[in-house]
Design a protein around this motif. Sequence first.
Motif, PDB file in Angstrom:
ATOM      1  N   ASP A  28     115.025 -31.439  52.907  1.00  0.00           N
ATOM      2  CA  ASP A  28     115.888 -30.598  52.491  1.00  0.00           C
ATOM      3  C   ASP A  28     115.422 -29.314  51.838  1.00  0.00           C
ATOM      4  O   ASP A  28     116.432 -28.488  51.464  1.00  0.00           O
ATOM      5  CB  ASP A  28     116.952 -31.221  51.697  1.00  0.00           C
ATOM      6  CG  ASP A  28     117.666 -32.378  52.055  1.00  0.00           C
ATOM      7  OD1 ASP A  28     117.813 -32.333  53.696  1.00  0.00           O
ATOM      8  OD2 ASP A  28     118.087 -33.266  51.736  1.00  0.00           O
ATOM      9  N   ASN A  29     114.187 -29.161  52.038  1.00  0.00           N
ATOM     10  CA  ASN A  29     113.680 -27.915  51.222  1.00  0.00           C
ATOM     11  C   ASN A  29     113.393 -26.849  52.236  1.00  0.00           C
ATOM     12  O   ASN A  29     112.791 -25.750  51.970  1.00  0.00           O
ATOM     13  CB  ASN A  29     112.384 -28.101  50.525  1.00  0.00           C
ATOM     14  CG  ASN A  29     112.208 -27.383  49.437  1.00  0.00           C
ATOM     15  OD1 ASN A  29     112.842 -27.037  48.687  1.00  0.00           O
ATOM     16  ND2 ASN A  29     110.640 -26.967  49.348  1.00  0.00           N
ATOM     17  N   VAL A  30     114.059 -27.100  53.310  1.00  0.00           N
ATOM     18  CA  VAL A  30     113.968 -25.990  54.416  1.00  0.00           C
ATOM     19  C   VAL A  30     115.209 -25.516  55.059  1.00  0.00           C
ATOM     20  O   VAL A  30     116.090 -26.505  55.313  1.00  0.00           O
ATOM     21  CB  VAL A  30     112.979 -26.352  55.556  1.00  0.00           C
ATOM     22  CG1 VAL A  30     112.818 -25.458  56.699  1.00  0.00           C
ATOM     23  CG2 VAL A  30     111.754 -26.839  55.157  1.00  0.00           C
ATOM     24  N   ILE A  31     115.546 -24.251  55.386  1.00  0.00           N
ATOM     25  CA  ILE A  31     116.758 -23.584  55.882  1.00  0.00           C
ATOM     26  C   ILE A  31     116.231 -23.377  57.179  1.00  0.00           C
ATOM     27  O   ILE A  31     115.524 -22.509  57.412  1.00  0.00           O
ATOM     28  CB  ILE A  31     117.087 -22.426  55.191  1.00  0.00           C
ATOM     29  CG1 ILE A  31     117.776 -22.911  53.658  1.00  0.00           C
ATOM     30  CG2 ILE A  31     118.424 -21.954  55.761  1.00  0.00           C
ATOM     31  CD1 ILE A  31     118.164 -21.677  52.966  1.00  0.00           C
ATOM     32  N   ARG A  32     116.918 -24.023  58.028  1.00  0.00           N
ATOM     33  CA  ARG A  32     116.498 -23.829  59.668  1.00  0.00           C
ATOM     34  C   ARG A  32     117.634 -23.087  60.380  1.00  0.00           C
ATOM     35  O   ARG A  32     118.787 -23.180  60.484  1.00  0.00           O
ATOM     36  CB  ARG A  32     116.358 -25.198  60.299  1.00  0.00           C
ATOM     37  CG  ARG A  32     115.420 -26.023  59.866  1.00  0.00           C
ATOM     38  CD  ARG A  32     115.217 -27.412  60.271  1.00  0.00           C
ATOM     39  NE  ARG A  32     114.053 -28.164  59.973  1.00  0.00           N
ATOM     40  CZ  ARG A  32     114.166 -28.782  58.732  1.00  0.00           C
ATOM     41  NH1 ARG A  32     115.246 -28.868  57.797  1.00  0.00           N
ATOM     42  NH2 ARG A  32     112.970 -29.591  58.365  1.00  0.00           N
ATOM     43  N   VAL A  33     117.080 -21.959  61.003  1.00  0.00           N
ATOM     44  CA  VAL A  33     117.793 -21.111  61.790  1.00  0.00           C
ATOM     45  C   VAL A  33     117.467 -21.114  63.152  1.00  0.00           C
ATOM     46  O   VAL A  33     116.256 -21.085  63.593  1.00  0.00           O
ATOM     47  CB  VAL A  33     117.598 -19.434  61.505  1.00  0.00           C
ATOM     48  CG1 VAL A  33     118.453 -18.622  62.192  1.00  0.00           C
ATOM     49  CG2 VAL A  33     117.968 -19.500  59.957  1.00  0.00           C
ATOM     50  N   GLY A  34     118.495 -21.495  64.258  1.00  0.00           N
ATOM     51  CA  GLY A  34     118.214 -21.526  65.623  1.00  0.00           C
ATOM     52  C   GLY A  34     118.419 -20.307  66.162  1.00  0.00           C
ATOM     53  O   GLY A  34     119.511 -19.825  66.236  1.00  0.00           O
ATOM     54  N   GLU A  35     117.483 -19.593  67.050  1.00  0.00           N
ATOM     55  CA  GLU A  35     117.450 -18.358  67.476  1.00  0.00           C
ATOM     56  C   GLU A  35     117.314 -18.433  68.822  1.00  0.00           C
ATOM     57  O   GLU A  35     116.676 -19.009  69.484  1.00  0.00           O
ATOM     58  CB  GLU A  35     116.452 -17.402  66.900  1.00  0.00           C
ATOM     59  CG  GLU A  35     116.689 -15.846  66.920  1.00  0.00           C
ATOM     60  CD  GLU A  35     116.494 -15.325  68.244  1.00  0.00           C
ATOM     61  OE1 GLU A  35     117.056 -14.180  68.443  1.00  0.00           O
ATOM     62  OE2 GLU A  35     115.670 -16.029  69.035  1.00  0.00           O
ATOM     63  N   ILE A  36     118.469 -17.756  69.680  1.00  0.00           N
ATOM     64  CA  ILE A  36     118.353 -17.878  71.117  1.00  0.00           C
ATOM     65  C   ILE A  36     118.508 -16.476  71.605  1.00  0.00           C
ATOM     66  O   ILE A  36     119.085 -15.599  71.060  1.00  0.00           O
ATOM     67  CB  ILE A  36     119.702 -18.682  71.542  1.00  0.00           C
ATOM     68  CG1 ILE A  36     119.978 -19.922  70.760  1.00  0.00           C
ATOM     69  CG2 ILE A  36     119.701 -18.665  72.923  1.00  0.00           C
ATOM     70  CD1 ILE A  36     121.458 -20.782  70.740  1.00  0.00           C
ATOM     71  N   ASN A  37     117.550 -16.349  72.632  1.00  0.00           N
ATOM     72  CA  ASN A  37     117.456 -15.084  73.422  1.00  0.00           C
ATOM     73  C   ASN A  37     117.004 -15.041  74.576  1.00  0.00           C
ATOM     74  O   ASN A  37     116.328 -15.815  75.219  1.00  0.00           O
ATOM     75  CB  ASN A  37     116.611 -14.138  72.160  1.00  0.00           C
ATOM     76  CG  ASN A  37     117.488 -12.868  71.770  1.00  0.00           C
ATOM     77  OD1 ASN A  37     118.094 -12.336  72.876  1.00  0.00           O
ATOM     78  ND2 ASN A  37     117.595 -12.544  70.488  1.00  0.00           N
ATOM     79  N   SER A  38     116.974 -13.757  75.335  1.00  0.00           N
ATOM     80  CA  SER A  38     116.673 -13.533  76.593  1.00  0.00           C
ATOM     81  C   SER A  38     115.079 -13.010  76.885  1.00  0.00           C
ATOM     82  O   SER A  38     114.692 -12.193  77.242  1.00  0.00           O
ATOM     83  CB  SER A  38     117.561 -12.679  77.442  1.00  0.00           C
ATOM     84  OG  SER A  38     118.790 -13.484  77.383  1.00  0.00           O
ATOM     85  N   TYR A  39     114.160 -13.929  76.045  1.00  0.00           N
ATOM     86  CA  TYR A  39     112.805 -13.342  75.883  1.00  0.00           C
ATOM     87  C   TYR A  39     112.117 -13.007  77.345  1.00  0.00           C
ATOM     88  O   TYR A  39     111.306 -12.137  77.329  1.00  0.00           O
ATOM     89  CB  TYR A  39     111.981 -14.534  75.076  1.00  0.00           C
ATOM     90  CG  TYR A  39     112.118 -14.476  73.762  1.00  0.00           C
ATOM     91  CD1 TYR A  39     111.887 -13.623  72.913  1.00  0.00           C
ATOM     92  CD2 TYR A  39     113.258 -15.414  73.235  1.00  0.00           C
ATOM     93  CE1 TYR A  39     112.399 -13.658  71.523  1.00  0.00           C
ATOM     94  CE2 TYR A  39     113.681 -15.770  71.889  1.00  0.00           C
ATOM     95  CZ  TYR A  39     113.176 -14.329  71.230  1.00  0.00           C
ATOM     96  OH  TYR A  39     113.404 -14.577  69.839  1.00  0.00           O
TER      97      TYR A  39
END
Length: 405
Positions: A28-39
């Motif tokens: 729980d010591n990590v904040i996770r961001v899911g990033e979605i893109n047209s790489y």
Amino acid sequence: MKLKQWCLGLSMSLASLATVFGQAQADDNVIRVGEINSYKTIPAFLEPYKKGIELAVEQVNESGGIHGKKLEVILRDDGGNQGSAIREAQSLITRDKVDLLAGSFLSHIALALADFAQQKKIFFLAGEPLTDKMVWENGNRYTFRLRDSTYMKVSMLLDDAVALNKKRWALVYPNYEYGQSAIESFKTMMKERQPDIEFVLEQATPLNKIDAGSVVQAIADAKPDAIFNVLFSTDLTKFVRAGNTRKLFDNVSVVSLLTGEPEYLDPLGEDTPKGWIVTGYPWYAIDTPEHKAFLEAYQAKFNDYPRLGSIVGYMMVQSLEAGLKKANGMTDPETLIEAFKGLELSTPLGPITYRDIDHQSTMGAYVGRTDVQDGKGVMVDIRYVDGKDVQPSDEYVRKLRPADK
């Protein structure tokens, strides 16, 4: 900081690639961001964007993180497809247990992700998509947007376009949500300021599949006094070179929405047309302490100069950091929504605020004219337009945006 890349093992049709920025830990010591893109679809913009994210995440974690929590950004490629984007978003939530979603470039995909965020009640920070619908007609309480909109960009160019005093205009744009939104804004605003204007031709081209010769010939046949261009990426390069060959631009004024961005000027090089009125990112001419600090850090890490994508990726993580800190490190959607309403932060382009009324940031852009120096396309006669100065009235927004639920 470690950069990990691995294949997800999905079907070849998805061809998804995941990258993690930050320190991955199953706690729980990590904040996770899911990033979605047209790489893979828009690499010229999104490769620098990825670098901007990496630099910002590194700086956040080296400075202590978010109230002691590390920030981790997991990147997924949507293949330029709405369905793939939604599947990636679902996977990020269920498999990777991300706390929130971010990203997106292509406007039609971003709108699909915003709808998904509303349905799943998860916070979504859209970084790059420009369509006005993101924060107006299709706006929702779970979605915020960093980059300036098509309405804002057209507003930045409007005085220059009106000052040209040209009556007959041709319009050329990619035929999807972003291009359609930009054209609609331009036509509406120009009619208000110049009632006798005529739009003699519209050329709506398929994204990344322009038949440049045919488009240029059609515009030449229409004999416009001026052109409003919304093309970008490889479509823009092909259009400019075909226009140069046929001398289309010799006696025609051009207002071009994104052409001043390094991602699109760099490939043109000495073929860059001179005198186009554009928005962009003249990184070589911005003389502010905030931008100098960003530029030095970026060049030191990547041995390269930034593009606009670099700034957008960097500022998106800056925004997440500021919002999460304001929320005391809490990641539940309602707390984040309240934290982002009226959120203020300092960025390499100056201070920005996320408006309460429509969740749009006041990120601005540079306006100037194109030129060629030492064989390279550049912007000259630049001025910065603060996004807060090109926002519509609250009354205008309320007419378009549905009430948040």
